[in-house]
Design an enzyme around this catalytic site. Sequence first.
Site, mmCIF file in Angstrom:
data_model
loop_
_atom_site.group_PDB
_atom_site.id
_atom_site.type_symbol
_atom_site.label_atom_id
_atom_site.label_comp_id
_atom_site.label_asym_id
_atom_site.label_seq_id
_atom_site.Cartn_x
_atom_site.Cartn_y
_atom_site.Cartn_z
ATOM 1 N N ASP A 269 0.823 -1.035 0.089
ATOM 2 C CA ASP A 269 0.007 -0.021 -0.157
ATOM 3 C C ASP A 269 0.964 1.231 0.147
ATOM 4 O O ASP A 269 2.159 1.135 -0.252
ATOM 5 C CB ASP A 269 -0.817 0.025 1.022
ATOM 6 C CG ASP A 269 -2.259 0.702 1.013
ATOM 7 O OD1 ASP A 269 -2.307 1.534 -0.056
ATOM 8 O OD2 ASP A 269 -3.276 0.264 1.691
ATOM 9 N N ASP B 188 -11.144 2.582 -2.782
ATOM 10 C CA ASP B 188 -11.490 1.616 -2.440
ATOM 11 C C ASP B 188 -13.081 1.182 -2.530
ATOM 12 O O ASP B 188 -13.708 1.900 -2.744
ATOM 13 C CB ASP B 188 -11.305 1.637 -0.787
ATOM 14 C CG ASP B 188 -9.658 1.620 -0.265
ATOM 15 O OD1 ASP B 188 -8.936 1.789 -1.122
ATOM 16 O OD2 ASP B 188 -9.623 1.520 1.088
HETATM 17 C C1 GLA Z 1 -6.232 1.082 1.952
HETATM 18 C C2 GLA Z 1 -6.257 0.117 0.831
HETATM 19 C C3 GLA Z 1 -7.318 -1.004 1.279
HETATM 20 C C4 GLA Z 1 -6.772 -1.719 2.712
HETATM 21 C C5 GLA Z 1 -6.623 -0.505 3.683
HETATM 22 C C6 GLA Z 1 -6.103 -1.026 4.858
HETATM 23 O O1 GLA Z 1 -7.239 1.713 2.159
HETATM 24 O O2 GLA Z 1 -6.690 0.553 -0.383
HETATM 25 O O3 GLA Z 1 -7.489 -2.083 0.390
HETATM 26 O O4 GLA Z 1 -5.583 -2.177 2.410
HETATM 27 O O5 GLA Z 1 -5.728 0.427 2.870
HETATM 28 O O6 GLA Z 1 -5.621 0.059 5.973
#
Ligand code: GLA
Length: 565
Positions: A177, A246
């Site tokens: 990430d 997301d």
């Molecule tokens: C981001 C990512 C998610 C998840 C969260 C975890 O928002 O896009 O898919 O991994 O972090 O904190």
Amino acid sequence: MALKRSLETNHSHVMGGGRGIAVLLLRTWVGAAAVAALGAPGGKPLAATPPMGWNDWAHYQCRYTANTILDNARALVSTGLAARGYDTVTIDDCWMQKDRDARGNLQPNPKRFPKGMKPVAEAIHKLGLKFGIYEDSGYATCGGWAGSGQPQGGGKYHFLQDARLFASWGVDYLKLDACNVYVPPGETKEEAYRKAYAAEHAALKAVGRPIVFSESAPAYFQGTPEWYDVLRWVRHYGQLWREGTDIATYHADHPDASRFHSVLWNYAYNLPLGRFQKPGNWNDADFIIAGDRGLSLAESRSQMALWSMMSAPLILSSDVAKLSPEAIAILGNRAVIAVDQDPLGRMATLVRRTGEMDVLFKPLANGDDAVAVLNRSAAALKVELRPAQLGFAATSACRLDAQNLWNGKRQSDVGALEAEVPSHDTVIWRIRASAACGRPTRTGTLTLTDNVRRRQHSLYGYARCLVPGSVEACSGAAEESWTVTPQGALRSSGGRCLAVAYGKPVMQACRAERAQHWRYTLLGNLISAADHRCLGTAGGESGSQKLALQPCGHNLPNQIWSLPN
Ligand code: GLA
């Protein structure tokens, strides 16, 4: 394929024939040696088809323990979903502590993982599954736990140390990430991110274990011009990447809140990015929440069909043991999964978009094609698709054999595909065209991708359609259909070609001449072969806009196009 190549000659890289050997001409600080892709043993590229599996995040967020992970792994096997290809179990954020140990190693949270991480990895491997883990390229994860990147203010990276630890646990898949990346003074945000992802790539290469590398970097640039620059480099380091927002997560306090808008939004931003995708390099539209609360069965079919038409990774994020038999049948539909996993890995072409529906088309490796129709509207929709609309020869001798992949029903020797698509559902067919149809041309909408307004939950704010002379909100009108010819001409449904005359874009009778040829670049520009300027629109961001020929800018939203794939 030859026609695709002819339109993609402007890339700053040259790819080897098979995946895995990337010969890159990089003018930056990244050494060429650092970017050769690490293949799996036996010479097969990593993630030759879109990754499939399960991840805890969209259903559990941080509310999980080792048992949650293992229960889901076992449920993948007992439901038969693992055998259908969902084979990688990934632990997302919150598995680690905030601090490293005395040796600088990451430490699993002892409440969630009382016996550490290795036994969990071993148990997953024993089930015949692969093991994935989450980390972050910044100093902290999005949840605030220890990241692999540089500390705030500068200092030591932990990419190599962490990659060694992951390899020692038997990690097969890493999602990296990009929250909390430190940007040193004098560096751009994009440079800082690129350094971090290049460093992780080099670390994974150094540990020598084939680990599929999922990159989140582009998602941190969605809505900015640099988005496209990041999308251009991620493929040199990893096998898949998240480009944006997301997918909506499950919340126990409002479990049935609809999440369909989120499916449509992620689909909308992923669909125009086909030019970045090929076997071993996948756009990731985020988790499959199909089958979980917040989507009806029709909406679940839509997500599976749309993701499969896009060759998007299929990574479930739900409580697998609680999935209904109907949901398992949707997620496990072999014929739909085969469309997703088709070796060509082509992104679907948006053939037609109206206020209610999208029509998608995708060529498949064995000479079949896949066709899907999404019904976004609140009422059922009758559709009839003629082969010519899909790019086949406009002759009544062109006939189709088709199978509806949801109900298995076959139609033989038909002159059109017909269906009634329920509200929020997506019909998907595998078709075989008769010899008289010829091979399909690249036919469909030519959209201007407007990425400026992030979190704009409107398909119309996102992509607008080219018609002769201007760009309009897509309505499904015949004049929104274009064919990209092998020579790089853009032929309208009226049979005329987009040309440059006296420095202006005009429609002309089609002729084999440079004034009618366009070069399509990876950044999404259409450059006139004769005039060397870019096709763009004049004026603001909304409404009808006149076409113009302009000096090519870098990532100007009014010059970025998505073409039939
Ligand atoms: C981001 C990512 C998610 C998840 C969260 C975890 O928002 O896009 O898919 O991994 O972090 O904190």
